[in-house]
Design a protein around this motif. Sequence first.
Motif, PDB file in Angstrom:
ATOM      1  N   PHE A 247      26.660  33.302  40.949  1.00 38.89           N
ATOM      2  CA  PHE A 247      25.918  33.584  42.177  1.00 38.89           C
ATOM      3  C   PHE A 247      26.755  33.228  43.408  1.00 38.89           C
ATOM      4  O   PHE A 247      26.753  33.970  44.390  1.00 38.89           O
ATOM      5  N   ARG A 248      27.438  32.117  43.343  1.00 44.00           N
ATOM      6  CA  ARG A 248      28.263  31.713  44.484  1.00 44.00           C
ATOM      7  C   ARG A 248      29.405  32.705  44.725  1.00 44.00           C
ATOM      8  O   ARG A 248      29.738  33.007  45.866  1.00 44.00           O
ATOM      9  N   TYR A 249      29.968  33.239  43.634  1.00 43.31           N
ATOM     10  CA  TYR A 249      31.005  34.246  43.817  1.00 43.31           C
ATOM     11  C   TYR A 249      30.423  35.511  44.436  1.00 43.31           C
ATOM     12  O   TYR A 249      31.002  36.102  45.362  1.00 43.31           O
ATOM     13  N   ASP A 250      29.266  35.938  43.936  1.00 40.37           N
ATOM     14  CA  ASP A 250      28.646  37.148  44.485  1.00 40.37           C
ATOM     15  C   ASP A 250      28.284  36.977  45.954  1.00 40.37           C
ATOM     16  O   ASP A 250      28.349  37.931  46.738  1.00 40.37           O
ATOM     17  N   GLN A 251      27.894  35.756  46.339  1.00 35.58           N
ATOM     18  CA  GLN A 251      27.497  35.504  47.723  1.00 35.58           C
ATOM     19  C   GLN A 251      28.691  35.419  48.664  1.00 35.58           C
ATOM     20  O   GLN A 251      28.664  35.960  49.773  1.00 35.58           O
ATOM     21  N   THR A 252      29.735  34.718  48.222  1.00 37.80           N
ATOM     22  CA  THR A 252      30.841  34.406  49.129  1.00 37.80           C
ATOM     23  C   THR A 252      32.059  35.295  48.933  1.00 37.80           C
ATOM     24  O   THR A 252      32.862  35.446  49.856  1.00 37.80           O
ATOM     25  N   GLY A 253      32.216  35.837  47.732  1.00 38.40           N
ATOM     26  CA  GLY A 253      33.417  36.600  47.448  1.00 38.40           C
ATOM     27  C   GLY A 253      34.653  35.746  47.259  1.00 38.40           C
ATOM     28  O   GLY A 253      35.765  36.275  47.120  1.00 38.40           O
ATOM     29  N   GLU A 254      34.482  34.420  47.242  1.00 36.28           N
ATOM     30  CA  GLU A 254      35.620  33.521  47.067  1.00 36.28           C
ATOM     31  C   GLU A 254      36.024  33.486  45.594  1.00 36.28           C
ATOM     32  O   GLU A 254      35.233  33.154  44.724  1.00 36.28           O
ATOM     33  N   ALA A 255      37.279  33.803  45.328  1.00 42.05           N
ATOM     34  CA  ALA A 255      37.753  33.958  43.958  1.00 42.05           C
ATOM     35  C   ALA A 255      37.675  32.667  43.157  1.00 42.05           C
ATOM     36  O   ALA A 255      37.609  32.703  41.924  1.00 42.05           O
ATOM     37  N   VAL A 256      37.675  31.520  43.825  1.00 43.91           N
ATOM     38  CA  VAL A 256      37.666  30.256  43.099  1.00 43.91           C
ATOM     39  C   VAL A 256      36.406  30.115  42.239  1.00 43.91           C
ATOM     40  O   VAL A 256      36.449  29.542  41.143  1.00 43.91           O
ATOM     41  N   TRP A 257      35.290  30.649  42.705  1.00 44.46           N
ATOM     42  CA  TRP A 257      34.048  30.571  41.922  1.00 44.46           C
ATOM     43  C   TRP A 257      34.161  31.396  40.647  1.00 44.46           C
ATOM     44  O   TRP A 257      33.660  30.993  39.588  1.00 44.46           O
ATOM     45  N   LEU A 258      34.826  32.542  40.737  1.00 45.51           N
ATOM     46  CA  LEU A 258      35.002  33.356  39.556  1.00 45.51           C
ATOM     47  C   LEU A 258      35.994  32.725  38.586  1.00 45.51           C
ATOM     48  O   LEU A 258      35.837  32.830  37.367  1.00 45.51           O
ATOM     49  N   ARG A 259      37.007  32.062  39.107  1.00 43.25           N
ATOM     50  CA  ARG A 259      37.936  31.350  38.231  1.00 43.25           C
ATOM     51  C   ARG A 259      37.214  30.241  37.480  1.00 43.25           C
ATOM     52  O   ARG A 259      37.460  30.010  36.300  1.00 43.25           O
ATOM     53  N   ALA A 260      36.325  29.538  38.186  1.00 44.34           N
ATOM     54  CA  ALA A 260      35.530  28.494  37.526  1.00 44.34           C
ATOM     55  C   ALA A 260      34.652  29.108  36.442  1.00 44.34           C
ATOM     56  O   ALA A 260      34.524  28.574  35.330  1.00 44.34           O
ATOM     57  N   TYR A 261      34.041  30.239  36.771  1.00 44.69           N
ATOM     58  CA  TYR A 261      33.176  30.915  35.802  1.00 44.69           C
ATOM     59  C   TYR A 261      33.965  31.317  34.562  1.00 44.69           C
ATOM     60  O   TYR A 261      33.540  31.078  33.424  1.00 44.69           O
ATOM     61  N   ARG A 262      35.115  31.929  34.757  1.00 48.01           N
ATOM     62  CA  ARG A 262      35.887  32.460  33.641  1.00 48.01           C
ATOM     63  C   ARG A 262      36.413  31.342  32.735  1.00 48.01           C
ATOM     64  O   ARG A 262      36.524  31.519  31.524  1.00 48.01           O
TER      65      ARG A 262
ATOM     66  N   GLU B 140      41.506  44.066  37.637  1.00 51.66           N
ATOM     67  CA  GLU B 140      40.080  43.973  37.340  1.00 51.66           C
ATOM     68  C   GLU B 140      39.233  44.635  38.422  1.00 51.66           C
ATOM     69  O   GLU B 140      38.027  44.505  38.440  1.00 51.66           O
ATOM     70  N   GLY B 141      39.860  45.316  39.331  1.00 51.93           N
ATOM     71  CA  GLY B 141      39.121  46.120  40.301  1.00 51.93           C
ATOM     72  C   GLY B 141      38.150  45.317  41.138  1.00 51.93           C
ATOM     73  O   GLY B 141      38.547  44.517  41.979  1.00 51.93           O
ATOM     74  N   GLN B 142      36.862  45.497  40.865  1.00 51.84           N
ATOM     75  CA  GLN B 142      35.833  44.884  41.683  1.00 51.84           C
ATOM     76  C   GLN B 142      35.864  43.372  41.638  1.00 51.84           C
ATOM     77  O   GLN B 142      35.291  42.706  42.494  1.00 51.84           O
ATOM     78  N   TYR B 143      36.520  42.761  40.648  1.00 50.68           N
ATOM     79  CA  TYR B 143      36.584  41.318  40.560  1.00 50.68           C
ATOM     80  C   TYR B 143      37.937  40.781  40.981  1.00 50.68           C
ATOM     81  O   TYR B 143      38.210  39.604  40.828  1.00 50.68           O
ATOM     82  N   ALA B 144      38.843  41.617  41.452  1.00 51.46           N
ATOM     83  CA  ALA B 144      40.176  41.154  41.839  1.00 51.46           C
ATOM     84  C   ALA B 144      40.141  40.356  43.132  1.00 51.46           C
ATOM     85  O   ALA B 144      39.272  40.590  43.973  1.00 51.46           O
TER      86      ALA B 144
END
Length: 447
Positions: free
Chosen positions: A38-53, A443-447
């Motif tokens: 959710f935090r990645y979707d809200q902010t677009g900050e890649a660090v949240w997605l790295r944490a998720y992955r 990864e396109g939309q997640y890059a």
Amino acid sequence: MLDTLLLSRIQFAANISFHILFPTITIALAWFLVFFKFRYDQTGEAVWLRAYRFWVKIFALTFALGVVSGITMSFQFGTNWPGFMERVGNIAGPLLGYEVLTAFFMEATFLGIMLFGMKRVSPRLHTFSTLIVAIGTTLSAFWILSLNSWLQTPAGYTLVDGVFYPENWVEIIFNPSFGYRIFHMLIASGLTASFLVAGISAYRLLKNDHKHAPKLTLKVSLTVAALLAPVQIFVGDLHGLNTLEHQPQKIAAMEGLWETERGSPLLLFALPDEDARTNHFEIAIPKLASLILTHDTEGEVRGLNDFIGEHPPVTPVFFGFRIMVGTGVLMILVAFVTRYTLWKRSALPDWQLKALVLMTFSGWIATLAGWYVTEIGRQPFMVSGLVKIEELVTNVPSEHVLLTLIGYLTLYAVLLTAYIKTLFYTARNAVQVEEYQAIPAQEGQYA
């Protein structure tokens, strides 16, 4: 001395001890993943997605072990405890079935999208799938805790020729201890997952991982731990009062109280002697047990001698309770100290990071101790006050049970060692990944 009953009890204890380690993590870790996404979707900050992955890998491994070990739990009802399903199956069967029809189907349906669909579905659908998996893990806990709580405080049933029949499903599901136990368990899962995330994040930082993701997950996990810890104290107190009302013999064993008395002392330490029905080497605080349990310094607490022949073995319950409380207090202190340090400073000193690494699996210790108190504290009954365990055990020769027990213990030791090593290997491997490599551009939309 190792008869079928004792061996079957040891085997069940081994199976449930191994199994519960993994749901205790996944129930809350799934919600951490929802937050990261959710935090990645809200902010677009890649660090949240790295944490998720990173943490979704840990979740997948833990979830898999939880599912596999849970299957053996179901088998035991037929192999070691056939009398259980014969007597209690009309209630236990539907509750376990509800878990499969709701929680397990939800998890199985959306887990694949969550794990493998990031590049194949829209961000909203992927986040939604993560949310559904988190809801599924919580629903699973709901149904399992409902059944286990019913065994502790049975309600809504009719007993005909020794067989239980459901009379009121609302009373069965929401039995007298269920509300306290489900919240107590969910918070315990939150604390267990928080210290796992904090410990692995601290390990990465100690290995000179200079990326932002482990710093962020460390901060999030310690915040969650600091918030949940005082809530758990409050819920634990309510749970204790409920247990005093419905299972006073369990409370007496937890407190090591032999005689019914007013102004009961709180025993910090003692060596219970069940043969002599007394304690040795007591260290006590006068009247504190009565104050905690009845909120009155002169409140009456019933002793074990009121339940001769119908109370649990005292020593494991007595020390199990103290291990649970002691570990919980240590978790609270570590969470508060480290979170305060992060509030005052931008980073933790090495000694605090090392302390968090040592506390990585502290939630497991507290959870196991708590479950031993709960389950051993129900002895000698399977259904509290109604059906004794010895009535339900199989008549399989003890040698056969011993053989399967050795097989289980060997396999569980190997799996648990491999699991822990894999966690720290994954953390070390993440240290070697450069910041710009954490999210590939293709990864396109997640890059």
